[in-house]
Design an enzyme around this catalytic site. Structure first.
Site, PDB file in Angstrom:
ATOM      1  N   THR A 356       0.818  -1.212   0.000  1.00  0.00           N
ATOM      2  CA  THR A 356       0.000   0.000   0.000  1.00  0.00           C
ATOM      3  C   THR A 356       0.853   1.263   0.000  1.00  0.00           C
ATOM      4  O   THR A 356       2.078   1.214   0.148  1.00  0.00           O
ATOM      5  CB  THR A 356      -0.932   0.038   1.225  1.00  0.00           C
ATOM      6  OG1 THR A 356      -0.143   0.266   2.413  1.00  0.00           O
ATOM      7  CG2 THR A 356      -1.692  -1.265   1.382  1.00  0.00           C
ATOM      8  N   CYS A 357       0.168   2.400  -0.122  1.00  0.00           N
ATOM      9  CA  CYS A 357       0.851   3.695  -0.177  1.00  0.00           C
ATOM     10  C   CYS A 357       1.172   4.254   1.204  1.00  0.00           C
ATOM     11  O   CYS A 357       1.727   5.355   1.304  1.00  0.00           O
ATOM     12  CB  CYS A 357      -0.016   4.697  -0.938  1.00  0.00           C
ATOM     13  SG  CYS A 357      -0.272   4.267  -2.665  1.00  0.00           S
ATOM     14  N   ASP A 358       0.816   3.560   2.256  1.00  0.00           N
ATOM     15  CA  ASP A 358       1.024   4.058   3.618  1.00  0.00           C
ATOM     16  C   ASP A 358       2.424   3.709   4.113  1.00  0.00           C
ATOM     17  O   ASP A 358       2.855   2.553   4.040  1.00  0.00           O
ATOM     18  CB  ASP A 358      -0.023   3.447   4.546  1.00  0.00           C
ATOM     19  CG  ASP A 358      -0.072   4.117   5.909  1.00  0.00           C
ATOM     20  OD1 ASP A 358       0.873   4.855   6.253  1.00  0.00           O
ATOM     21  OD2 ASP A 358      -1.056   3.913   6.632  1.00  0.00           O
TER      22      ASP A 358
END
Length: 456
Positions: A356-358
């Site tokens: 994910t982008c986190d």
């Protein structure tokens, strides 16, 4: 056979099978395609083995599997086939279990604080056993489910558990008399007491104290004319062999406590809510390296023997998916290399990241690994507890699929066990030989202590 699970629900494998074997087959198959998605392999034979082990260690206790731990359909089906009950915490979990075909008498709605609409759903679908720990819940139930059979949940000392539950649930002993009096005034049937010493409990003595406290509540209840007949000792049992305390050690404390405070002559039926115990070691996860990034470091003279770079690897499952156990379950999964490295390969300080982008989506930090490449696989064992159940589709990433396997000998053991359960309804004491050479004991005795249909 009850028919909850069929051979078409799993891969039937020969004896000597390891989860790693099926993983290898799947990896070889998917590696021929562009979609090298992460996946689980679930050894249902491990679940069967745990069930036999439970029955041997706690012969008076009926397991009600905690669905919240892992709601995979294959797990629910095999445990239903084995005659287990189910601890459900919501309408969705009740639906899941009943869709498999489990009777409502084998379900306890073990959430002390429930939404009114879900209480009504339980009433409509015949689920009568449910827990409470406060006055408001009693009022809600008396109006929404007059036929409910309530179980008073008491607080425990869960200070030695990795996930403490008494901070949220459980009535202190000093409040129990008031709750029982209110229940009597509302004409609510209270059939027993429940407790939970916390998930991942490492202090077996906590069970002794909780069982002793439950005895006090039984005596309080008798003052109001209640004849309680159910004790729910909760869960918290370890599910892997590397736990600080073994399941048999805990059972060795529980059994004498039950004999002291709730002897068989008391006719009190005992249930438990094992979750991680059943599934933690049964599930293994394979993830694929989808990207990598090298980070260069300056090296001083006294560090000349150390590598001058570290490597960041990005894999196709992460904290928002199956590795949510790092956040919610205090887990520390360790990667296993799919390809055996050569002895002379250098090791690099590495970190593992989810897709994910986190920036919080980190699986491991500062692990020593040989250099990997995009397309390589990493394996993780003991991934069955609080992984799938809490994974999300954040960023559009889907949950990793599960491939079920059942060793042929384990399937035979299920069939033998099922025959024994059926005979229990006809005879008070039946001893069914387990002669497949696979099981953990020479024989498994079924008594009338807790037949599959004894909670009605």
């Amino acid at each position: 056979m009850q028919g909850y699970i069929q051979e078409s629900d799993f891969n039937l494998v020969e004896e000597g099978f390891l989860a790693r074997d099926l993983m290898e087959e799947i990896i070889n198959e998917v590696s021929q395609t562009e979609d090298r998605d992460a996946f689980f392999v679930a050894d249902l034979g491990d679940v069967v083995r745990k069930h036999l082990r439970f029955l041997k260690a706690l012969p008076r206790v009926k397991p009600f599997y905690a669905v919240k731990c892992n709601s995979s359909k294959g797990v629910v089906k095999i445990l239903a086939e084995l005659g287990a009950g189910f601890d459900c915490a919501s309408k969705t979990e009740i639906e899941l279990v009943q869709d498999v075909g489990v009777a409502p008498e084998r379900i306890i709605y073990a959430n002390p604080c429930k939404q009114i609409s879900q209480i009504k759903y339980a009433a409509k679908n015949g689920v009568q056993m449910m827990t409470f720990d406060n006055e408001v819940e009693l009022s809600k139930v008396s109006r929404s489910h007059p036929n409910a059979r309530m179980v008073l949940r008491i607080a425990t000392d869960d200070s030695k558990s990795s996930a403490r539950l008494s901070v949220k649930f459980g009535a202190p002993l000093k409040s129990c008399r008031r709750l029982l009096e209110m229940a009597k005034n509302l004409s609510v049937d209270v059939i027993g007491v429940s407790f939970h010493v916390g998930s991942g409990c490492t202090d077996s003595k906590a069970y002794t104290q909780a069982i002793s406290d439950a005895r006090l509540v039984f005596e309080m209840a008798s003052e109001f004319g209640y004849k309680m007949w159910l004790l729910d000792i909760g869960g918290g049992f370890p599910g892997t062999e590397d736990s600080k305390i073994r399941f048999e050690e805990i059972a060795g404390v529980i059994n004498p406590a039950l004999d002291m405070y709730f002897p068989e002559s008391s006719d009190v039926q005992i249930i438990a809510e094992p979750g991680r115990y059943y599934v933690a070691s049964a599930f293994s996860l394979a993830v694929n390296v989808i990207a990598k990034k090298e980070v260069e470091h300056s090296v001083s003279d006294d560090e000349e023997n150390e590598s001058s770079k570290s490597i960041m690897y990005y894999v196709n499952d992460g904290v928002y998916g199956s590795f949510n156990c790092l956040v919610f379950d205090h887990a520390h999964p360790k990667p296993i290399l799919h390809k055996k490295p050569s002895p002379d390969q250098p090791l690099y300080t590495s970190s593992l990241w989810g897709p994910t982008c986190d920036g919080l989506d980190q699986i491991a930090e500062r692990v020593q690994l040989p250099e990997l490449h995009v397309g390589d696989w990493l394996l993780f064992e003991n991934m069955g507890a609080y992984t799938i159940a809490a994974s999300s589709n954040f960023n559009g990433f889907q949950q990793s699929p599960v491939h079920y396997a059942m060793p042929r000998a384990a399937w035979k053991a299920v069939q033998l066990l099922q025959r024994g359960l059926q005979q229990t309804e006809e005879k008070e004491n039946v001893c069914t030989p387990m002669s497949c050479g696979w099981e953990i004991s020479d024989s498994l005795c079924f008594t009338r202590t807790f037949a599959a249909t004894s909670i009605i």
